[in-house]
Design an enzyme around this catalytic site. Structure first.
Site, PDB file in Angstrom:
ATOM      1  N   HIS A  47     -35.759  15.776 -40.963  1.00 45.78           N
ATOM      2  CA  HIS A  47     -35.427  15.675 -39.533  1.00 45.78           C
ATOM      3  C   HIS A  47     -36.641  16.015 -38.670  1.00 45.78           C
ATOM      4  O   HIS A  47     -37.001  15.268 -37.749  1.00 45.78           O
ATOM      5  CB  HIS A  47     -34.272  16.624 -39.214  1.00 45.78           C
ATOM      6  N   GLU A  48     -37.267  17.151 -38.977  1.00 49.93           N
ATOM      7  CA  GLU A  48     -38.435  17.564 -38.207  1.00 49.93           C
ATOM      8  C   GLU A  48     -39.616  16.614 -38.422  1.00 49.93           C
ATOM      9  O   GLU A  48     -40.416  16.397 -37.519  1.00 49.93           O
ATOM     10  CB  GLU A  48     -38.839  18.995 -38.579  1.00 49.93           C
TER      11      GLU A  48
ATOM     12  N   HIS B  26     -39.378  13.821 -35.902  1.00 49.62           N
ATOM     13  CA  HIS B  26     -39.930  14.198 -34.597  1.00 49.62           C
ATOM     14  C   HIS B  26     -41.463  14.208 -34.640  1.00 49.62           C
ATOM     15  O   HIS B  26     -42.126  13.740 -33.707  1.00 49.62           O
ATOM     16  CB  HIS B  26     -39.430  15.592 -34.194  1.00 49.62           C
TER      17      HIS B  26
END
Length: 354
Positions: free
Chosen positions: A21-22, A25
């Site tokens: 997920h990170e 980003h």
């Protein structure tokens, strides 16, 4: 495999999904030219650090969480490469990238699971059990495409959607000889039947066809399964809103680890255990993607919501919500989410010890 090992595997799954997920980003921020001060996997004290260019890369001791710290994300910055100084589409891409990576991870896991599948059961009716009252209303060759207005993505949706409604009658949409046929208030109840081997079973008296799977079938089935996971999240939220489910029915990290341990221990072989855990990991990945896009403060969806509100406000009033007030709202939302997570975790622990 021991229980402890299953718990470690479950923790690893969580760590990987959060890292992915990170990473979404991070990659989106880099692609948009935003300055990233730190990209960290895990939380707590760092056990490894390396400065490369403008970004500090860190691996921290607790395998929960992680972050992508962008310039101007939570504070005012004069740097032209700060997040707050980027345009609408760059911010939208960055905010949505984490959820997109989680969805793609879930899809990739499903593709791996079904990559060697030889055939799939389809929602096409092949035959009826002796005495099945549905014969005549439904015909062999009918493809069930929707139940009570919900689309059938994969064969397992048939039983899922039939079990959601307790009345015993359902509205069915079937594809018959290339034409869509609507069947309303069809009585469908579980009954005792006998299969071809003389064994008794409880079901609806329907037998569904099996289709050999080519490469295209595996890809389309995997994508349909991922979309089905999205729908399952939506149905779960609907049940929470309507009161059909409560907080006690929600599982947090402790409950999910417990579930992973159970599906692993109940598997007949190590390979089956790995496949069961992988399937659950795919479901969790898609679940994280959808939940993160909900328009709630502190979540990516909440940031996107404020991004849209500010864009509309600029067009209509030439003003935006001051960043500090938006940050206050996100902070309050974070506190509420942590409190909810604490309640859910307590509920999970309570269920385990009772």
């Amino acid at each position: 495999m021991s229980t402890v090992l299953y718990i470690l595997v479950a923790l690893l799954v969580f760590g990987v999904l959060i890292a992915v997920h990170e990473l979404g980003h991070f990659l989106a921020a880099k692609a948009c030219g935003v300055k990233v001060n730190e990209f960290s996997i895990g939380m707590g004290p760092a056990i490894f650090k390396k400065q490369k260019g403008e970004t500090l890369y860190a691996l921290r001791c607790l395998p929960f969480g992680g972050f992508c710290a962008m310039e101007g994300e939570d504070e005012t910055s004069e740097d032209p490469r700060a997040l707050e100084n980027q345009g609408f589409w760059a911010k939208l891409l960055i905010f949505a990238a984490g959820a997109a990576m989680n969805f793609l991870t879930g899809l990739l896991i499903i593709l791996c699971l079904y990559g060697g599948a030889k055939a799939f059961v389809t929602p096409v009716i092949a035959d009826f059990a002796q005495g099945c009252p549905l014969e005549g209303t439904l015909l062999a060759g009918d493809k069930v495409t929707a139940i009570d207005g919900e689309r059938i993505y994969v064969y397992s949706d048939v039983s899922l959607l039939l079990n959601l409604k307790q009345s015993g009658s359902h509205d069915l949409t079937v594809l018959r000889n290339g034409e869509k046929v609507e069947l309303t208030n069809v009585p469908m109840e579980l009954r005792e039947y006998t299969d071809k081997n003389g064994n008794a079973y409880t079901g609806y008296g329907l037998t569904f066809s099996v289709k050999e799977a080519g490469i295209g079938d595996r890809i389309s089935y995997s994508f349909a399964n991922a979309i089905d996971f999205v729908r399952m999240v939506r149905l779960s939220l609907q049940m929470l809103v309507t009161g059909q489910a409560g907080v006690k029915d929600i599982s947090g990290p402790v409950g999910i680890v417990s579930t992973m341990t159970q599906v692993g221990e109940q598997a007949a072989t190590t390979r089956a255990a790995v496949e069961n855990i992988a399937y659950l990991a795919a479901l969790i990945a898609v679940n994280l993607a959808v939940m993160n896009l909900l328009p709630l403060p502190a979540l990516d969806g909440g940031k996107i919501f404020f991004l849209v509100i500010n864009a509309v406000s600029m067009q209509l009033f030439k003003k935006q919500i001051p960043a500090k007030y938006e940050n206050y709202i996100h902070f309050a939302g974070l506190i509420l989410l942590l409190a909810l997570m604490a309640v859910i975790t307590f509920s999970d622990v309570w269920k385990l010890i009772h």
